[in-house]
Motif scaffolding. Structure first.
Motif, mmCIF file in Angstrom:
data_model
loop_
_atom_site.group_PDB
_atom_site.id
_atom_site.type_symbol
_atom_site.label_atom_id
_atom_site.label_comp_id
_atom_site.label_asym_id
_atom_site.label_seq_id
_atom_site.Cartn_x
_atom_site.Cartn_y
_atom_site.Cartn_z
ATOM 1 N N LYS A 51 0.834 -1.197 0.000
ATOM 2 C CA LYS A 51 0.000 0.000 0.000
ATOM 3 C C LYS A 51 0.875 1.256 0.000
ATOM 4 O O LYS A 51 1.670 1.462 0.928
ATOM 5 N N VAL A 52 0.724 2.087 -1.032
ATOM 6 C CA VAL A 52 1.539 3.288 -1.194
ATOM 7 C C VAL A 52 0.632 4.515 -1.202
ATOM 8 O O VAL A 52 -0.470 4.486 -1.771
ATOM 9 N N LEU A 53 1.100 5.595 -0.585
ATOM 10 C CA LEU A 53 0.347 6.852 -0.530
ATOM 11 C C LEU A 53 1.001 7.900 -1.412
ATOM 12 O O LEU A 53 2.207 8.125 -1.333
ATOM 13 N N ASP A 54 0.186 8.529 -2.269
ATOM 14 C CA ASP A 54 0.622 9.681 -3.068
ATOM 15 C C ASP A 54 0.094 10.930 -2.373
ATOM 16 O O ASP A 54 -1.116 11.181 -2.345
ATOM 17 N N VAL A 55 0.993 11.718 -1.795
ATOM 18 C CA VAL A 55 0.608 12.905 -1.023
ATOM 19 C C VAL A 55 0.474 14.100 -1.964
ATOM 20 O O VAL A 55 1.462 14.592 -2.502
ATOM 21 N N GLY A 56 -0.766 14.557 -2.181
ATOM 22 C CA GLY A 56 -1.013 15.665 -3.107
ATOM 23 C C GLY A 56 -1.007 15.185 -4.541
ATOM 24 O O GLY A 56 -0.191 15.619 -5.353
ATOM 25 N N ASP A 128 2.708 1.257 3.397
ATOM 26 C CA ASP A 128 4.037 0.655 3.342
ATOM 27 C C ASP A 128 5.068 1.589 2.731
ATOM 28 O O ASP A 128 6.276 1.324 2.823
ATOM 29 N N ALA A 129 4.635 2.654 2.081
ATOM 30 C CA ALA A 129 5.535 3.648 1.488
ATOM 31 C C ALA A 129 4.700 4.866 1.115
ATOM 32 O O ALA A 129 3.466 4.790 1.019
ATOM 33 N N ARG A 151 3.101 9.610 10.523
ATOM 34 C CA ARG A 151 2.059 8.952 11.314
ATOM 35 C C ARG A 151 1.386 7.818 10.553
ATOM 36 O O ARG A 151 1.116 6.744 11.117
ATOM 37 N N VAL A 152 1.106 8.019 9.266
ATOM 38 C CA VAL A 152 0.334 7.015 8.516
ATOM 39 C C VAL A 152 1.220 5.940 7.893
ATOM 40 O O VAL A 152 0.706 5.000 7.285
ATOM 41 N N LEU A 153 2.541 6.047 8.048
ATOM 42 C CA LEU A 153 3.447 5.032 7.517
ATOM 43 C C LEU A 153 3.779 3.984 8.573
ATOM 44 O O LEU A 153 3.878 4.277 9.765
ATOM 45 N N ALA A 157 8.923 1.925 6.802
ATOM 46 C CA ALA A 157 8.447 2.431 5.511
ATOM 47 C C ALA A 157 9.269 3.644 5.080
ATOM 48 O O ALA A 157 9.833 4.370 5.899
ATOM 49 N N ILE A 158 9.323 3.865 3.770
ATOM 50 C CA ILE A 158 10.126 4.940 3.198
ATOM 51 C C ILE A 158 9.227 6.008 2.575
ATOM 52 O O ILE A 158 8.227 5.695 1.920
#
Length: 329
Positions: A51-56, A128-129, A151-153, A157-158
């Protein structure tokens, strides 16, 4: 731009992230699974479990490219509901992002969510990243923004990002430098532009272990450089020292070629664009204020170009940080 997106994705340690989620996924697939060689056929976890997060994320162009490139599951976060709706429409319309039914995964492998990256709508240790591409420069407080990402990682995680920053060459006592900074801030809707040192310090204060940081503009990726100094230049000598690439700000620099967007940045193109839009506004072919908006955007573009020429601004400050393994939520 895709090569920069893929390069950033390569910094996320996704193979390691897959290893961290692997045991949990295999346990779910095999019931009471314990570490052994007896895992059932087909139980190897795929990158779709990462699970990867794209911030913005905007409308999600980089998100979809990175999802296709790596196979991971990407959630994009943006403040604008129109961008969320448009991004999700594009994700659903591409069969590449659909997961197989019955595998316990979401219907699509990437999606956009509406929210503020200063107060993210996710549970602690959800991803996870994470990455950000020229987005967190809009944050009013870098420590607060990076802390929310931390906080959400999950532990280990990187987070990797490209930041818009002022470089060491910026002089707050130089009127031209100050004017360029103001042009960029006003034309691109930014708060006070931070320095590279400020961003790096903020990332450390947020709790990240720094793995890498550098200004990619300084990489010898190509461009017109004076042989003796390596400085960007449009001189004949520098062009003969061509390294195979082009300066990042070239699309924003004036040109007299009427078939390129750069034509609008010469003195004639600036006036032609301005008064053409005013005529269109008068004829009600364009909304009121269109010409003023264009002037503001052009000014921002010219600030970026001049800032790049002087080396006082970079849109490619790379930072890579890792969440400590002993993180406690």
């Amino acid at each position: 731009t895709r090569r920069h997106e893929f390069y950033l994705a390569s910094k996320l340690g996704l193979s390691s992230a897959l290893g961290r989620v692997g045991d949990a996924v295999r346990r779910q697939m095999n019931g009471d699974y314990v570490d052994s060689d007896d895992a059932r056929e087909g139980s190897t976890p795929s990158m779709a479990n990462v699970k990867v997060l794209d911030v913005g994320c905007g409308i999600g162009g980089p998100m979809r490219n990175i999802c296709k490139f790596t196979g991971v599951d990407v959630t994009g976060l943006t403040l604008n509901q129109y961008q969320v709706d448009r991004g999700n429409e594009l994700c659903r319309s591409d069969a590449h992002f659909k997961n197989a039914k019955g595998d316990g995964l979401p219907d699509v492998r990437c999606r956009s969510v509406q929210g503020d990256f200063m107060k993210q709508p996710f549970e602690p240790s959800s991803f996870d990243a994470a990455y950000a591409i020229e987005a967190t420069c809009h944050a009013p407080d870098r420590v607060g923004c990076y802390s929310e990402i931390h906080r959400v990682l999950k532990p280990g995680a990187i987070f990797a990002c490209y930041e818009w920053c002022l470089t060491d060459k910026y002089d707050a006592n130089n009127p031209e430098h100050v004017s360029i900074k103001k042009q960029i801030e006003e034309g691109d809707g930014l708060p006070d532009i931070a320095s590279t040192h400020h961003c790096l310090t903020a990332l450390k204060k947020a709790g990240f272990e720094i793995l890498e940081e550098r200004d990619l503009v300084n990489d010898e990726y190509g461009g017109w450089q004076v042989p003796a100094t390596g400085e960007y230049s449009v001189s004949k000598e520098a062009k003969q020292h061509y390294r195979g690439g082009k300066p990042w700000m070239l699309p924003l620099m004036p040109s007299w070629n009427p078939f390129t967007q750069r034509f609008q940045f010469n003195w004639f193109g600036l006036r032609l664009t301005k008064y053409s839009l005013k005529v269109m506004e008068f004829l009600r072919l364009a909304p009121a204020g269109t010409s003023r908006t264009q002037i503001l955007l052009q000014s921002g573009g010219m600030g970026l170009a001049r800032g790049g020429e002087l080396g006082i601004f970079t849109p490619m400050y790379l930072m890579v940080g890792r969440v400590p393994l002993d993180k406690v939520d």
